[in-house]
Write a protein that holds these residues in place. Structure first.
Motif, mmCIF file in Angstrom:
data_model
loop_
_atom_site.group_PDB
_atom_site.id
_atom_site.type_symbol
_atom_site.label_atom_id
_atom_site.label_comp_id
_atom_site.label_asym_id
_atom_site.label_seq_id
_atom_site.Cartn_x
_atom_site.Cartn_y
_atom_site.Cartn_z
ATOM 1 N N ALA A 178 0.971 -1.032 0.101
ATOM 2 C CA ALA A 178 0.043 0.029 0.001
ATOM 3 C C ALA A 178 1.038 1.286 0.142
ATOM 4 O O ALA A 178 0.636 2.202 -0.899
ATOM 5 N N SER A 179 2.002 1.058 0.796
ATOM 6 C CA SER A 179 2.708 2.427 0.662
ATOM 7 C C SER A 179 3.520 2.648 -0.447
ATOM 8 O O SER A 179 3.760 3.767 -1.085
ATOM 9 N N GLU A 180 3.927 1.425 -1.312
ATOM 10 C CA GLU A 180 4.443 1.510 -2.756
ATOM 11 C C GLU A 180 3.453 2.013 -3.541
ATOM 12 O O GLU A 180 3.531 3.131 -4.506
ATOM 13 N N ALA A 181 2.196 1.895 -3.561
ATOM 14 C CA ALA A 181 1.001 2.155 -4.384
ATOM 15 C C ALA A 181 0.886 3.810 -3.973
ATOM 16 O O ALA A 181 0.533 4.355 -4.995
ATOM 17 N N ALA A 182 0.913 4.297 -3.039
ATOM 18 C CA ALA A 182 0.744 5.419 -2.748
ATOM 19 C C ALA A 182 1.732 6.360 -3.156
ATOM 20 O O ALA A 182 1.214 7.513 -3.422
ATOM 21 N N SER A 183 2.834 5.920 -3.447
ATOM 22 C CA SER A 183 3.918 6.557 -3.955
ATOM 23 C C SER A 183 3.895 6.820 -5.721
ATOM 24 O O SER A 183 4.686 7.545 -6.352
ATOM 25 N N GLY A 184 2.687 6.004 -6.121
ATOM 26 C CA GLY A 184 2.787 6.184 -7.644
ATOM 27 C C GLY A 184 3.369 4.914 -8.408
ATOM 28 O O GLY A 184 3.122 4.849 -9.574
ATOM 29 N N ARG A 185 3.642 4.038 -7.702
ATOM 30 C CA ARG A 185 4.174 2.647 -8.167
ATOM 31 C C ARG A 185 3.261 1.562 -8.134
ATOM 32 O O ARG A 185 2.874 1.442 -7.306
ATOM 33 N N PRO A 186 2.899 0.963 -9.356
ATOM 34 C CA PRO A 186 2.039 -0.191 -8.972
ATOM 35 C C PRO A 186 2.570 -1.418 -8.094
ATOM 36 O O PRO A 186 3.832 -1.687 -8.094
ATOM 37 N N ALA A 187 1.570 -1.893 -7.400
ATOM 38 C CA ALA A 187 2.425 -3.181 -6.418
ATOM 39 C C ALA A 187 1.407 -4.159 -6.612
ATOM 40 O O ALA A 187 0.109 -4.459 -6.730
ATOM 41 N N ILE A 188 1.912 -5.276 -6.770
ATOM 42 C CA ILE A 188 1.488 -6.875 -6.878
ATOM 43 C C ILE A 188 1.913 -7.602 -5.631
ATOM 44 O O ILE A 188 3.235 -7.770 -5.258
ATOM 45 N N ILE A 189 0.960 -8.176 -4.972
ATOM 46 C CA ILE A 189 1.009 -9.273 -4.084
ATOM 47 C C ILE A 189 0.588 -10.510 -4.900
ATOM 48 O O ILE A 189 -0.652 -10.792 -5.154
ATOM 49 N N PHE A 190 1.371 -11.483 -4.776
ATOM 50 C CA PHE A 190 1.455 -12.741 -5.398
ATOM 51 C C PHE A 190 1.427 -13.706 -4.454
ATOM 52 O O PHE A 190 2.318 -14.060 -3.605
ATOM 53 N N ILE A 191 0.159 -14.627 -4.490
ATOM 54 C CA ILE A 191 0.116 -15.703 -3.721
ATOM 55 C C ILE A 191 0.204 -16.789 -4.135
ATOM 56 O O ILE A 191 -0.632 -17.466 -5.052
ATOM 57 N N ASP A 192 1.271 -17.508 -4.211
ATOM 58 C CA ASP A 192 1.455 -19.049 -5.009
ATOM 59 C C ASP A 192 0.975 -20.052 -4.255
ATOM 60 O O ASP A 192 0.982 -20.182 -2.894
ATOM 61 N N GLU A 193 0.363 -21.105 -4.995
ATOM 62 C CA GLU A 193 -0.257 -22.261 -4.244
ATOM 63 C C GLU A 193 -1.205 -21.750 -3.289
ATOM 64 O O GLU A 193 -1.094 -22.374 -2.017
ATOM 65 N N ILE A 194 -2.123 -21.052 -3.563
ATOM 66 C CA ILE A 194 -3.035 -20.475 -2.449
ATOM 67 C C ILE A 194 -3.792 -21.416 -1.700
ATOM 68 O O ILE A 194 -4.441 -21.267 -0.751
ATOM 69 N N ASP A 195 -4.100 -22.600 -2.422
ATOM 70 C CA ASP A 195 -4.759 -23.677 -1.665
ATOM 71 C C ASP A 195 -4.273 -24.229 -0.463
ATOM 72 O O ASP A 195 -4.657 -24.697 0.394
ATOM 73 N N THR A 196 -2.848 -24.030 -0.343
ATOM 74 C CA THR A 196 -2.131 -24.571 0.554
ATOM 75 C C THR A 196 -2.383 -23.274 1.834
ATOM 76 O O THR A 196 -2.006 -23.870 2.935
ATOM 77 N N MET A 197 -2.549 -22.349 1.774
ATOM 78 C CA MET A 197 -2.759 -21.110 2.784
ATOM 79 C C MET A 197 -4.170 -20.873 2.848
ATOM 80 O O MET A 197 -4.482 -20.743 4.416
ATOM 81 N N CYS A 198 -4.948 -21.102 2.243
ATOM 82 C CA CYS A 198 -6.426 -20.723 2.287
ATOM 83 C C CYS A 198 -7.421 -22.001 1.887
ATOM 84 O O CYS A 198 -8.250 -21.697 0.960
ATOM 85 N N PRO A 199 -7.391 -22.846 2.583
ATOM 86 C CA PRO A 199 -8.325 -24.150 2.254
ATOM 87 C C PRO A 199 -9.655 -23.732 2.864
ATOM 88 O O PRO A 199 -9.782 -22.644 3.808
ATOM 89 N N PRO A 200 -10.678 -24.427 2.420
ATOM 90 C CA PRO A 200 -11.996 -24.209 3.263
ATOM 91 C C PRO A 200 -12.036 -24.335 4.621
ATOM 92 O O PRO A 200 -11.264 -25.019 5.013
ATOM 93 N N ARG A 201 -12.773 -23.233 5.483
ATOM 94 C CA ARG A 201 -12.696 -23.133 6.725
ATOM 95 C C ARG A 201 -13.500 -24.172 7.431
ATOM 96 O O ARG A 201 -13.698 -24.188 8.577
ATOM 97 N N ASP A 202 -13.995 -25.202 6.855
ATOM 98 C CA ASP A 202 -14.604 -26.225 7.490
ATOM 99 C C ASP A 202 -13.384 -27.139 7.949
ATOM 100 O O ASP A 202 -14.044 -28.199 8.835
ATOM 101 N N SER A 203 -12.448 -27.033 7.578
ATOM 102 C CA SER A 203 -11.378 -27.958 8.075
ATOM 103 C C SER A 203 -11.190 -27.506 9.635
ATOM 104 O O SER A 203 -11.535 -26.412 10.073
ATOM 105 N N ARG A 204 -10.528 -28.347 10.324
ATOM 106 C CA ARG A 204 -10.422 -28.073 11.735
ATOM 107 C C ARG A 204 -9.005 -27.429 12.053
ATOM 108 O O ARG A 204 -8.774 -27.369 13.438
ATOM 109 N N ARG A 205 -8.502 -26.999 11.153
ATOM 110 C CA ARG A 205 -7.008 -26.666 11.695
ATOM 111 C C ARG A 205 -7.356 -24.787 11.689
ATOM 112 O O ARG A 205 -7.454 -24.170 10.836
ATOM 113 N N GLN A 206 -6.957 -24.574 12.930
ATOM 114 C CA GLN A 206 -7.286 -23.222 13.221
ATOM 115 C C GLN A 206 -6.558 -22.140 12.630
ATOM 116 O O GLN A 206 -6.733 -21.123 12.418
ATOM 117 N N GLN A 207 -5.073 -22.563 12.524
ATOM 118 C CA GLN A 207 -4.307 -21.511 11.606
ATOM 119 C C GLN A 207 -4.716 -21.292 10.221
ATOM 120 O O GLN A 207 -4.805 -19.837 10.039
#
Length: 576
Positions: A126-155
């Motif tokens: 956000a700070s980079e974008a505010a200075s006029g430079r485009p910013a990309i946040i790339f999340i690779d293999e997002i399925d390992t980070m954000c599985p469905p929340r019906d799983s029992r893993r709280q993290q």
């Protein structure tokens, strides 16, 4: 829109130390072109450029329309198709601030640390974008980070909640929404259905772009990209190489080019042109990764290796080869390619060999299944294997799914496994497999280049729902060979042996009525064995096959079919 797309290929946002401009005319031309790094990825490239460049190019127009730009893009497809590479390439092209996140970099040992990593990444972007430079946040293999929340893993549950909150906070302020350079969230996965559904809605990941395996033209472009520095011999035909690489993804084609170059070096221990034979040798060692372990190896069986059956071979070529080699002509005439072909006839009449020859001649990926593969002690495992095979076949198209002994997989419904009528919870495994097969074959209407090929010697046992146009469009009878076909088969199986002058294959063909192709092949093999036994007994090196050897083999071989049985097989053909 055509001018806009052309403009996207020759523009980029301003550097960080310059004020962002709101019109295309004031933008500098890009110094790094993404096409120099990736090829055959038109849709992902355009989607990424739209997210990053259009807010700069059309800021005034967007403000007048009250338009809010999309926040996120989800790329999904098999491993190796270039999802991560294309994001890196566009980020460099646009001189964007790039933050890469993955499960390994975000997951921490202590509670709260993972969420802190996410917050810091978004804050920096956000700070980079505010200075006029485009910013990309790339999340690779997002399925390992954000599985469905019906799983029992709280993290993972906390991570998903944190990411949702951060994405909802992007661009909500008036300053952020009017800024020409903004934070864009791009994620990649090869398991798109393993992501929490809350992420897959407008306002978060607004767009989803499939990144499938490349088609022939895309494969050609990728080969040109990775071989552009090679000294290519004039014998190299990259179009032909692209055509023989069905199911290959970008990573496979890059490995193919590397292997071809290494093969060329090994031949001469020095710099030499890469020749077509080097690519052909590399093709033997580098296969399609998306079907590794599941596709069957296609043997080098040609139509000439099958004696007789001229009409069957011609119709099978039309069903398998024509949609691949003459697809444009069929589309121009409005003809839909066959979805399925059923081969039926007595055992040993080359039904399986015909399927192998069709796969080899069309250079299609072959998936082979049988009842032994699909029947499992675990509930639902056979159906899951069937669905996964069709999914892989669609990815690796053109492809053939071959069901040997199809009556074991697609038998008539109504009779349960115990012999009683199956209904409700007593539905047999076979009926569940059949229902899955019917569903998957109906789904091929939207797919291109996938053919279901089945073989059986009990066609009357196949469920009637399959025996209609739209599923098994062609039902081909593979009969036992007649005299002329028997002679052709004998010539095929003796072409690598030396026959004595007293051997008359026409006489052998006359004496083998009702023999199948497999039995004729066995007869020739037994004649060779008789000659070998005679040679070993007399301590000679003779390799000539004489009439007496065929007579000995014929006396020990009987036809498994009777004229009455053959008439029964032909009767099904006459009724259908």
């Amino acid at each position: 829109m055509g001018r806009f797309n052309d403009d996207l290929r020759s523009s980029s946002p301003q550097k960080k130390d310059q004020q962002p401009q709101s019109s295309y005319e004031n933008m500098e031309s890009t110094e790094i072109n993404a096409e120099s790094v990736v090829a055959g990825m038109v849709a992902p490239l355009q989607a990424l450029r739209e997210l990053l460049l259009w807010p700069v190019m059309y800021a005034r127009e967007a403000a007048s329309l009250g338009l809010r730009w999309p926040k996120g893009l989800l790329l999904y497809g098999p491993p190796g198709t270039g999802k991560t590479t294309v994001v890196h390439a566009v980020a460099r092209e646009c001189n964007a601030h790039f933050t890469s996140l993955s499960g390994a970099s975000v997951h921490k040992a202590y509670a709260g640390e993972s969420e802190k990593v996410l917050r810091e990444a978004f804050s920096k972007a956000a700070s980079e974008a505010a200075s006029g430079r485009p910013a990309i946040i790339f999340i690779d293999e997002i399925d390992t980070m954000c599985p469905p929340r019906d799983s029992r893993r709280q993290q993972e549950t906390r991570l998903v909640a944190q990411l949702l909150t951060l994405m909802d906070g992007i661009g909500n302020s008036k300053a952020a929404s009017s800024s020409t350079s903004r934070v864009v969230i791009v994620a990649a996965t090869n398991r798109v259905n393993a992501i929490d559904p809350a992420l897959r809605r407008p306002g978060r990941f607004d767009r989803e772009i499939a990144v499938p395996p490349p088609n022939v033209q895309d494969r050609h472009d990728i080969l040109l990209l990775h071989s552009r520095k090679f000294p290519l011999d004039k014998t190299v035909n990259l179009v032909a190489v692209a055509k023989m690489c069905n199911g290959y993804v970008g990573a496979d084609l890059q490995a193919l080019c590397r292997e071809a170059a290494m093969t060329a070096l090994s031949h001469n221990q020095g710099v030499r042109p890469v020749e077509m034979k080097d690519f052909e040798e590399a093709h033997k060692n580098v296969g399609a990764s998306i079907v590794r372990g599941s596709a069957a190896e296609v043997p080098e069986v040609s139509w000439d290796d099958i004696g007789g059956l001229h009409e069957v071979k011609k119709r099978l070529q039309q069903a398998v080869e024509w949609p691949i080699k003459h697809g444009d002509a069929l589309a121009r005439l409005g003809i839909r390619a066959a979805r399925g072909v059923l081969l039926h006839g007595p055992p040993g009449c080359s039904k399986t060999t015909l399927a192998k020859a069709a796969a080899h001649s069309s250079q299609a990926t072959l998936f082979s299944l049988s009842g032994a593969d699909l029947y499992s002690m675990y509930v639902g495992e056979g159906e899951a294997l069937l669905r996964d095979t069709f999914r892989q076949a669609r990815l690796a198209a053109p492809s053939i799914i071959f069901f040997d002994e199809a009556d074991a997989v697609a038998s008539r419904r109504g009779i349960g496994e115990s012999g009683s009528s199956g209904s409700g919870s007593d539905t047999s495994v076979g009926e569940k497999l059949l229902s899955t097969l019917l569903t998957e074959m109906d789904g091929l209407e939207l797919a291109q280049g996938v053919l279901v090929l089945a073989a059986t010697n009990r066609p009357q046992a196949i469920d009637a729902a399959l025996m209609r146009p739209g599923r098994f469009d062609s039902v081909l009878y593979v009969p036992p060979p007649d005299k002329e076909s028997r002679l052709e088969i004998l010539r095929v199986h003796t072409r690598r042996t030396t026959l004595a002058n007293d051997v008359g294959l026409e006489v052998v063909a006359d004496s083998t009525e009702c023999f199948t192709g497999a039995e004729l092949a066995g007869l020739c093999r037994e004649a060779v064995m008789a000659a070998l036994r005679e040679s070993l007994a007399s301590n000679t090196d003779s390799n000539v096959i004489c009439k007496r050897h065929f007579d000995s083999a014929r006396n020990g071989t009987r036809a498994s079919l009777s004229p009455l049985q053959i008439a029964g097989y032909a009767d099904f053909k006459a009724r259908n």
